[in-house]
Scaffold this active site. Structure first.
Site, PDB file in Angstrom:
ATOM      1  N   GLU A  36       0.806  -1.226   0.000  1.00 55.73           N
ATOM      2  CA  GLU A  36       0.000   0.000   0.000  1.00 55.73           C
ATOM      3  C   GLU A  36       0.836   1.271   0.000  1.00 55.73           C
ATOM      4  O   GLU A  36       0.824   2.027   0.989  1.00 55.73           O
ATOM      5  CB  GLU A  36      -0.942   0.010   1.206  1.00 55.73           C
ATOM      6  CG  GLU A  36      -1.915  -1.135   1.234  1.00 55.73           C
ATOM      7  CD  GLU A  36      -2.997  -0.987   2.305  1.00 55.73           C
ATOM      8  OE1 GLU A  36      -2.901  -0.045   3.119  1.00 55.73           O
ATOM      9  OE2 GLU A  36      -3.930  -1.792   2.316  1.00 55.73           O
TER      10      GLU A  36
ATOM     11  N   GLU B  41      -5.506  -8.627   1.031  1.00 50.76           N
ATOM     12  CA  GLU B  41      -6.137  -8.176   2.278  1.00 50.76           C
ATOM     13  C   GLU B  41      -7.614  -7.917   2.037  1.00 50.76           C
ATOM     14  O   GLU B  41      -7.996  -7.318   1.023  1.00 50.76           O
ATOM     15  CB  GLU B  41      -5.498  -6.887   2.816  1.00 50.76           C
ATOM     16  CG  GLU B  41      -4.090  -7.057   3.329  1.00 50.76           C
ATOM     17  CD  GLU B  41      -3.540  -5.807   4.010  1.00 50.76           C
ATOM     18  OE1 GLU B  41      -4.339  -4.973   4.488  1.00 50.76           O
ATOM     19  OE2 GLU B  41      -2.309  -5.666   4.043  1.00 50.76           O
TER      20      GLU B  41
HETATM   21  C1  FCB Z   1      -4.227  -2.155   5.617  1.00 48.06           C
HETATM   22  C2  FCB Z   1      -2.821  -2.487   6.085  1.00 48.06           C
HETATM   23  C3  FCB Z   1      -2.782  -3.557   7.141  1.00 48.06           C
HETATM   24  C4  FCB Z   1      -3.892  -3.375   8.156  1.00 48.06           C
HETATM   25  C5  FCB Z   1      -5.217  -3.248   7.473  1.00 48.06           C
HETATM   26  C6  FCB Z   1      -6.378  -3.114   8.407  1.00 48.06           C
HETATM   27  O1  FCB Z   1      -4.254  -0.880   5.094  1.00 48.06           O
HETATM   28  O2  FCB Z   1      -2.059  -2.912   4.987  1.00 48.06           O
HETATM   29  O3  FCB Z   1      -1.515  -3.537   7.735  1.00 48.06           O
HETATM   30  O4  FCB Z   1      -3.614  -2.287   8.954  1.00 48.06           O
HETATM   31  O5  FCB Z   1      -5.194  -2.135   6.618  1.00 48.06           O
END
Ligand code: FCB
Length: 496
Positions: free
Chosen positions: A222, A403
């Site tokens: 990210e 994620e």
């Molecule tokens: C993302 C991050 C991860 C975690 C989630 C909830 O942005 O990559 O580390 O904090 O959010």
């Protein structure tokens, strides 16, 4: 920098603190409304209630060999902040600065994974995970961000990778999940172009150290969050509020990504590599042309800045024009940089949490129920939209979801269970959207829940619990939440 950008940045800074209610806004369109009607309001699902059933009543099977997984990151779970030669990162500095994190929480101990890794690997095996995505801590490998790699740091990750293989789980390794060595920050951090080269050297040390045991590498987690949370709003390390610096940082992060891709190719290792991007579908909040224009520009900043540069070799013209020729970013782009950034990748890692809605004056508004994380609107259709859009706009590059998840106010019941029905509903609804995207031609390989374990959620400290597995921090005992049991069955069935 244009007035529009300045206004937008200020507005976002305000919005990041308070999520505005979107009640009374016109509907975005039939598809969105229909898909969202099945979504529960975050973790407000009745305790003990059954998760939403698939309205069609059909079982949803995923392609055979689908990579069911879960994700973590080093600083959020490892602890052992001072062991085996680990140096300090910007997150050590930030979390130890009074007022920066909730309750003054730090990652000093976190989920103590550095010591409990074997037990955690056994948990993953019990869950039936096929893929585990974790990150390597740069300051464990190079305490000051440069020089000879620290063998004790490499050995930890070797044990982890070997342990995964022994349990039949494929490792997926992120090289950078925000824990920049503090020594590099002292030299300007990501504002300094040299940091991109330091990153490539570090990446090479990890490639050499872990060798051919890692089939998939992810470069930078990210980059947008470093840009926005770290440099625009300042609520992540290094805690800056400087829009001009933020986009300079974006360029150097992209450059670092490209240099790491090239470093992997130079090793001759037979491994795949790609970026890990959090993508936010951006929708106009109403039918006005002004809202449509605002959503398009916002999409440039949220998504195309990263996707276009990596996958097409050009930054989006509308974003560059909005930043202006005098911006530090635009002035920093050198001949050849885009070719480095666009070095061919093997896959794209997508992280999806929330959509964004833009009004005509460029404000963001909240339309759907939010989770405990006030920035997260629960909108499964956004998962479908962003996956299909990437395939439509950038071609059939293989995708992994690295994620997706939500925080819930999980508590350990008297009977020793954790009943997170809201998380099950969230995962079921998002996986249903994922399945539709696959059926509609998205070349998706795998899906990782964020997160395997409850962990240090950055500025939110330990208040938000995102794990499939509950961590009782005083004892570090792990308890599978109800969602973990549910996910194990999803993996067994290869579907819902
Ligand atoms: C993302 C991050 C991860 C975690 C989630 C909830 O942005 O990559 O580390 O904090 O959010």
């Amino acid at each position: 920098m244009s007035i529009l950008t300045r206004r937008r940045l200020l507005r976002r800074a305000a919005l990041s603190a308070t999520a505005t209610a979107g009640a009374g806004l016109p509907a975005v369109g039939a598809a969105g409304v229909a898909a969202a009607s099945g979504a529960l309001a975050g973790c407000d699902a009745p305790k003990g209630g059954e998760p939403t059933a698939d309205p069609s009543g059909e079982r949803l099977r995923f392609p055979s060999g689908f990579g069911w997984g879960a994700a973590t990151s080093a600083y959020q779970i490892e602890g052992a902040a001072k062991e085996d030669g680990r140096g300090e990162s910007v997150w050590d500095t930030f979390s130890h600065t009074p007022g920066r994190t909730r309750n003054g929480d730090t990652g000093d101990v976190a989920a103590d994974h550095y010591h409990r890794w074997a037990e955690d690997l056994d948990l993953m095996r019990d869950l039936g995970l096929r893929s585990y995505r974790f990150s390597v801590s740069w300051p464990r490998i190079q305490a000051d961000g440069t020089g000879k790699p620290n063998q004790r740091g490499l050995d930890f990750y070797k044990r982890l990778v070997d342990g995964l293989h022994e349990r039949g789980i494929t490792p997926m390794v992120t090289l950078f999940h925000w824990d920049l060595p503090q020594a590099l920050q002292d030299d300007g951090g990501w504002e300094n172009r040299d940091t991109a080269h330091r990153f490539a050297d570090y990446a090479d040390a990890v490639f050499q150290g872990l060798g051919d045991q890692v089939p998939v590498w992810l470069t930078i987690n990210e980059p947008k969050t470093v840009v926005q949370n770290g440099y625009l709003w300042g609520h992540h390390a290094p805690g800056r509020q400087d829009a001009d610096a933020a986009y300079l940082v974006a360029h150097h992060l992209q450059l670092a990504h490209g240099l790491a891709v090239r470093a992997l190719r130079a090793t001759g290792l037979d491994a795949r590599i790609g970026p890990a991007l959090n993508l936010h579908p951006c929708y106009p909040a109403d039918d006005s042309t002004a809202a449509a224009a605002a959503a398009t520009l916002h999409d440039g900043y949220e998504n195309r800045l990263y996707l276009d540069s990596i996958l097409t070799g050009a930054y989006p013209a509308d974003v560059l024009a909005d930043l202006g020729p005098d911006s530090r970013m635009v002035r920093a782009i050198r001949d050849g940089d885009l070719a480095v950034i666009a070095s061919p990748v093997d896959l794209l890692a997508v992280q999806y949490y929330t959509p964004l809605y833009l009004t005509g004056n460029g404000n963001t508004v909240t339309r759907w129920p939010t989770s405990e994380a006030d920035w997260q609107q629960i909108y499964p259709q956004g998962m479908y939209d962003i996956l299909t859009r990437v395939t439509r706009d950038y071609g059939p590059i293989p995708i992994t979801i690295t994620e997706n998840g939500l925080p819930c106010p999980d508590t350990l019941g008297a009977d020793g269970t954790v009943d997170d029905a809201g998380r099950i509903a969230f995962l079921r609804d998002h996986l249903t959207a994922v399945h539709r995207a696959v059926a509609d031609g998205v070349p998706l390989e795998s899906y990782h829940v964020w997160s395997l374990l409850d962990n240090f959620e950055w500025a939110e400290g330990y208040d938000q619990r995102w794990g499939l597995v509950y961590v009782d921090y005083p004892t570090q005992r792990r308890v599978l939440k109800r969602s973990a049991h549910w996910y194990r069955q999803v993996i067994r069935d290869n579907g819902l």
